[in-house]
Design an enzyme around this catalytic site. Structure first.
Site, PDB file in Angstrom:
ATOM      1  N   GLU A 105     -10.471 -17.024   1.079  1.00 27.80           N
ATOM      2  CA  GLU A 105     -11.704 -17.157   0.292  1.00 27.80           C
ATOM      3  C   GLU A 105     -11.716 -16.065  -0.774  1.00 27.80           C
ATOM      4  O   GLU A 105     -11.076 -15.022  -0.600  1.00 27.80           O
ATOM      5  CB  GLU A 105     -12.929 -16.996   1.203  1.00 27.80           C
ATOM      6  N   LYS A 142     -12.550 -12.834  -2.938  1.00 27.52           N
ATOM      7  CA  LYS A 142     -13.142 -11.524  -2.653  1.00 27.52           C
ATOM      8  C   LYS A 142     -14.123 -11.243  -3.783  1.00 27.52           C
ATOM      9  O   LYS A 142     -13.725 -11.028  -4.930  1.00 27.52           O
ATOM     10  CB  LYS A 142     -12.061 -10.449  -2.599  1.00 27.52           C
ATOM     11  N   ASP A 149     -16.670  -9.460  -6.179  1.00 30.61           N
ATOM     12  CA  ASP A 149     -16.780  -8.077  -6.646  1.00 30.61           C
ATOM     13  C   ASP A 149     -18.259  -7.713  -6.809  1.00 30.61           C
ATOM     14  O   ASP A 149     -18.801  -7.694  -7.904  1.00 30.61           O
ATOM     15  CB  ASP A 149     -16.034  -7.942  -7.978  1.00 30.61           C
ATOM     16  N   TYR A 174     -20.433 -14.243   4.306  1.00 31.89           N
ATOM     17  CA  TYR A 174     -19.050 -14.437   4.745  1.00 31.89           C
ATOM     18  C   TYR A 174     -18.697 -13.712   6.048  1.00 31.89           C
ATOM     19  O   TYR A 174     -17.573 -13.792   6.522  1.00 31.89           O
ATOM     20  CB  TYR A 174     -18.067 -14.038   3.645  1.00 31.89           C
ATOM     21  N   LYS A 194      -5.156  -8.532  -3.428  1.00 29.54           N
ATOM     22  CA  LYS A 194      -5.777  -8.157  -4.695  1.00 29.54           C
ATOM     23  C   LYS A 194      -5.063  -8.818  -5.880  1.00 29.54           C
ATOM     24  O   LYS A 194      -3.864  -9.046  -5.845  1.00 29.54           O
ATOM     25  CB  LYS A 194      -5.739  -6.632  -4.877  1.00 29.54           C
ATOM     26  N   CYS A 221       1.750  29.444  -9.201  1.00 24.65           N
ATOM     27  CA  CYS A 221       0.472  28.763  -8.975  1.00 24.65           C
ATOM     28  C   CYS A 221      -0.533  29.184 -10.043  1.00 24.65           C
ATOM     29  O   CYS A 221      -0.786  30.384 -10.207  1.00 24.65           O
ATOM     30  CB  CYS A 221      -0.054  29.105  -7.584  1.00 24.65           C
ATOM     31  N   CYS A 250      -3.542  31.321  -8.313  1.00 26.78           N
ATOM     32  CA  CYS A 250      -3.439  32.640  -7.682  1.00 26.78           C
ATOM     33  C   CYS A 250      -2.197  33.412  -8.094  1.00 26.78           C
ATOM     34  O   CYS A 250      -2.022  34.561  -7.692  1.00 26.78           O
ATOM     35  CB  CYS A 250      -3.497  32.513  -6.167  1.00 26.78           C
ATOM     36  N   CYS A 256       2.092  25.887  -3.733  1.00 31.93           N
ATOM     37  CA  CYS A 256       1.763  27.295  -3.877  1.00 31.93           C
ATOM     38  C   CYS A 256       2.021  27.975  -2.531  1.00 31.93           C
ATOM     39  O   CYS A 256       1.655  27.454  -1.482  1.00 31.93           O
ATOM     40  CB  CYS A 256       0.293  27.403  -4.263  1.00 31.93           C
ATOM     41  N   CYS A 306      -5.022  32.044  -1.866  1.00 27.72           N
ATOM     42  CA  CYS A 306      -5.174  31.225  -3.073  1.00 27.72           C
ATOM     43  C   CYS A 306      -6.596  30.653  -3.134  1.00 27.72           C
ATOM     44  O   CYS A 306      -6.996  29.859  -2.279  1.00 27.72           O
ATOM     45  CB  CYS A 306      -4.155  30.096  -3.064  1.00 27.72           C
TER      46      CYS A 306
HETATM   47  S1  IVH Z   1     -14.839  -9.569   4.903  1.00 22.75           S
HETATM   48  C1  IVH Z   1     -14.586  -6.713   8.488  1.00 22.75           C
HETATM   49  N1  IVH Z   1     -14.936 -11.225   2.898  1.00 22.75           N
HETATM   50  O1  IVH Z   1     -14.791  -6.341   0.305  1.00 22.75           O
HETATM   51  C2  IVH Z   1     -14.389  -7.172   7.110  1.00 22.75           C
HETATM   52  N2  IVH Z   1     -15.316  -8.927   2.455  1.00 22.75           N
HETATM   53  O2  IVH Z   1     -12.879  -4.173   0.992  1.00 22.75           O
HETATM   54  C3  IVH Z   1     -15.623  -7.616   6.453  1.00 22.75           C
HETATM   55  N3  IVH Z   1     -15.843  -8.432   0.120  1.00 22.75           N
HETATM   56  O3  IVH Z   1     -16.933  -4.197   2.026  1.00 22.75           O
HETATM   57  C4  IVH Z   1     -15.425  -7.940   5.055  1.00 22.75           C
HETATM   58  N4  IVH Z   1     -15.741 -10.491  -0.605  1.00 22.75           N
HETATM   59  O4  IVH Z   1     -17.986  -5.810   0.382  1.00 22.75           O
HETATM   60  C5  IVH Z   1     -15.033  -9.946   3.278  1.00 22.75           C
HETATM   61  N5  IVH Z   1     -15.042 -12.816   1.223  1.00 22.75           N
HETATM   62  C6  IVH Z   1     -15.144 -11.552   1.616  1.00 22.75           C
HETATM   63  C7  IVH Z   1     -15.455 -10.519   0.714  1.00 22.75           C
HETATM   64  C8  IVH Z   1     -15.527  -9.208   1.168  1.00 22.75           C
HETATM   65  C9  IVH Z   1     -15.977  -9.235  -0.945  1.00 22.75           C
HETATM   66  C10 IVH Z   1     -16.003  -6.965   0.085  1.00 22.75           C
HETATM   67  C11 IVH Z   1     -16.953  -6.420   1.106  1.00 22.75           C
HETATM   68  C12 IVH Z   1     -16.193  -5.368   1.839  1.00 22.75           C
HETATM   69  C13 IVH Z   1     -15.037  -5.127   0.945  1.00 22.75           C
HETATM   70  C14 IVH Z   1     -13.846  -4.716   1.765  1.00 22.75           C
END
Ligand code: IVH
Length: 716
Positions: A128, A130, A132, A240, A328, A433, A436, A457, A463
């Site tokens: 799914e 991610k 932002d 989610y 990512k 350094c 120091c 150092c 230091c």
């Molecule tokens: S799952 C235990 N699903 O990404 C894991 N996170 O780097 C729970 N985020 O803090 C997170 N989209 O704010 C999950 N589809 C998605 C997400 C998501 C964005 C963010 C979330 C989390 C961060 C982790």
């Protein structure tokens, strides 16, 4: 900032200085508020620093004109204590990252190995986007929204309940069936690109500062003190994940998300389940293609193990689940000019070069610094000895390409030699350094026999840069986390001789009482803020043992090692006895130390080096006189192995060694790597050798894998 060069301070008239100080006071206050209050910086850090420097330099020339509200009187920003705090019933975690297709395959392989899945077994993963934005945890009791909390540090977040109620995507009453008595639904608050643009147009029309990107805007809007203001900002929410659930209404990740949708939440339409990796990666690329037309910002794709029973077995490592990963999107890049190379001295004495850049916007964020890692990196040689940037060196004046991925510090990935100024000089890495004056050397790494890439150092405790960095580490978020005692305050207190080492923090209030120059009378402080700081310090006189160990800032003792040590020794007395007893690899204390799972010779030798340095020992003892530590809580106290020390040996068939360890720890046991008189139980699989023999010699209980499951079966 653009505009005429400011007049040299020496040439200012009294009148000019006065009016410029007034202007600077307002301007700096304005930027402080934007940065800290609204998550929307308008200028780069360098520009901000320049304003402060200008203010200071005028004040030095015209001390009579220093204003009551001068920015130099504020010791940096003090946290706005606007919202109440909410401790999450279950911590909000973060995700590990994957940056390439092969990282994703490695993830799936890791999961399979951990679970000991055979080649034919299907491992279902969800994929799914991610989002932002910023994560939010919504707590429903009997179907009604009772609280909403931001992530905060993952353990404690901010109470933004009233603001969350104004977001249309967040139901105040859940609909549909199967609603548990307690249901914590988690997800992401975000702002659409359209809404962001419209808002900025309005801000501009009203002559107000505009926002940098939708994420900061969403964060700023959710954290408005006035809920009416939040309501006027079009925020959205995707569900989610979840926290506490009195009853989990599905046995898959996908099933849970479908439930959320039935209950009235928006869920992401691009979420899918896959049985195999190739189509999953295809889906990633399809989402990447669609990214620009989604209408909201995403920064990758999240994969999760679909089966919740497997998620439970996989558990967590440190702050992220083993059952999920964020893939990512490639980093964003931009070209700019490298204006200078500065050297910073870190907590362990590492001389780290930092690139100062002409400010440039990359992915919505103004970047002014980039890491240069070490001297080889500047020369164009990577950590592995291979050429990077085609082996091109970096010089002040160069035009460089920088890359920024997520929260990672920006890096320089390329240099345009055609644009190199004729007089650009090769960088001469210091061997002394800068803080120091001690020699800075590159050691030969004991285990690899190679020259260390880092120059250090040798000044150690003399230091000042190392001392300040150690203090900053001590008070940092994952260590003592003392509110109101941040980087700026530590620097100021160290400089003024108020705090020279960590133990001094805890005597600050008492010394202040006797002092003629009290904290409350210092520039930027008052009776209230001083008292607040003393209270915050007082509150940390009792601290988790693992945080204490981590706070010591010992080389090679990071958060995970500190946790392993805390769990391994159980309390501070044992830990102190253990480390003070270290005396080379042959010593009993050393052998016990490296028997703790996760601890090796490198950490052992760093611990010994630390505690045998007399000055460290003095501070350590002084600290113990000031604070108490909280022993780690056994994860489960009613299991038959709680509090026991267990050794796994031989080959295991029903689960992997890693899962065995994780399970034992979840059940409150300590897992050791070798058998000793302190071992309570040995789980021996086929092929067990010397450890099994030793257990028999010592008359320790030995069971096999099936015996283990019989023993703990009901408690898993
Ligand atoms: S799952 C235990 N699903 O990404 C894991 N996170 O780097 C729970 N985020 O803090 C997170 N989209 O704010 C999950 N589809 C998605 C997400 C998501 C964005 C963010 C979330 C989390 C961060 C982790």
């Amino acid at each position: 900032m653009a505009g005429a060069e400011p007049k040299p301070v020496e040439m200012l008239s009294n009148e000019e200085a006065k009016s410029e100080l007034e202007r600077l006071a307002h301007e700096i206050k304005h930027h402080d508020e934007l940065y800290h209050g609204e998550d929307a910086p308008e200028i780069s850090d360098a520009e901000y620093d320049a304003l402060r420097r200008r203010n200071l330099s005028i004040e030095q020339h015209f001390p009579d004109l220093i204003r009551e509200d001068s920015p130099s009187k504020t010791v940096g920003y003090k946290a706005l204590d606007k919202f109440g705090k909410i401790t999450h019933a279950i911590p909000m975690l973060s995700l590990d990252n994957a940056f390439s297709d092969s990282d994703v395959r490695d993830f799936a392989d890791r999961v399979r190995r951990f679970l000991r899945l055979n080649a034919e077994a299907v491992l279902q993963l969800t994929a799914e986007p991610k989002i932002d934005g910023l994560s939010l945890s919504l707590r429903y009791e009997n179907g009604r929204l009772v609280s909403a909390a931001t992530r905060g540090d993952g353990v404690v977040g901010e109470d933004v309940t009233e603001n969350a109620r104004t977001i249309a995507d967040i139901p105040t009453v859940l609909g549909g069936a199967d609603i548990p008595e307690i249901a914590e639904v988690r997800g992401e608050v975000y702002m659409t690109l359209d809404a962001f643009r419209t808002l900025n147009e309005r801000m501009e029309a009203e002559g107000k500062p505009t926002y940098v990107n939708p994420r900061n805007t969403a964060a700023g809007s959710l954290r408005q003190l006035d809920s009416a203001m939040t309501a006027s900002r079009p925020l959205k929410f995707f569900a989610y994940a979840w926290g506490e659930m009195s009853e989990v209404p599905s046995d898959t990740q996908m099933g849970m998300v479908e439930k959320f949708s039935e209950w009235g939440f928006q869920t992401n339409p691009l979420m899918r389940v896959f049985d195999e990796i190739d189509p999953l990666i295809d889906h990633y690329h399809a989402i990447e293609e669609e990214r620009a037309s989604l209408g909201y910002d995403i920064d990758g794709v999240v994969y999760k193990v679909n089966d919740l029973a497997l998620q439970r077995r996989l558990g967590f490592v440190s702050r992220s689940p083993r059952w999920a990963i964020a893939h990512k999107f490639p980093a964003e890049k931009a070209w700019t000019v490298l204006t200078a190379i500065d050297i910073q001295v870190g907590r362990t004495g590492a001389l780290t070069p930092v690139a100062r850049l002409k400010p440039v916007t990359v992915g919505g964020v103004v970047v002014t610094n980039a890491t240069l890692h070490n001297e080889d990196y500047i020369k164009g040689i990577g950590n592995d000895g291979e050429p990077i940037r085609d082996g091109k060196d970096l010089r002040a004046g160069d035009t460089v390409q920088i890359q920024r991925a997520g929260d990672v510090i920006p890096q320089i990935v390329d240099v345009d030699l055609d644009k190199r100024p004729a007089d650009a000089e090769e960088f001469d890495f210091p061997t002394i350094c800068p803080a120091c004056g001690s020699h800075a050397v590159r050691e030969i790494n004991a285990s690899t026999g190679k020259l260390d890439s880092v120059r250090r150092c040798t000044g150690g405790l003399i230091c000042p840069a190392q001392a300040v960095e150690r203090l900053k580490h001590f008070v940092s978020r994952n260590a003592f986390d003392i509110e109101g005692l941040g980087t700026k305050q530590v620097e100021a207190f160290y400089q003024d001789g108020l705090i020279a080492n960590a133990a001094d923090i805890f005597t600050l209030a008492e010394r202040d009482e006797r002092s003629l120059k009290k904290l409350k009378d210092r520039e930027g402080w008052g009776p209230q803020s001083a008292q607040k700081l003393f209270d915050a310090i007082e509150a940390k006189r009792s601290v988790d043992l693992n945080r204490f160990i981590y706070a010591l800032g010992i080389r090679h003792v990071g958060e995970q090692t500190a946790k392993d040590l805390a769990r391994g020794y159980g309390d501070i007395e044992q830990f102190t006895n253990a480390i003070t007893g270290l005396n080379g690899e042959e010593s009993e204390a050393w052998r016990e130390l490296v028997a703790i799972d996760g601890i090796g010779n490198t950490a052992a030798s760093a611990l010994q080096e630390f505690i045998t340095e007399e000055k460290n020992k003095t501070v350590y003892d002084a600290l113990l006189g000031e604070i108490t530590t909280i022993a780690p809580q056994a994860a489960s106290t009613d299991s038959p192995v709680a509090g026991k020390t267990v050794v796994f040996t031989g080959s295991l068939e029903r689960f992997s060694r890693d899962e065995a360890k994780a399970m034992a720890e979840r059940l409150g046991a300590k897992v050791a790597g070798s058998v000793s008189a302190k071992t309570d139980l040995v789980v021996a699989g086929p092929g067990a050798g010397s450890k099994l023999k030793k257990a028999q010699d010592l008359d320790i209980d030995v069971i096999d894998e099936d015996g283990w499951f019989e023993l703990v079966g009901d408690f898993q």
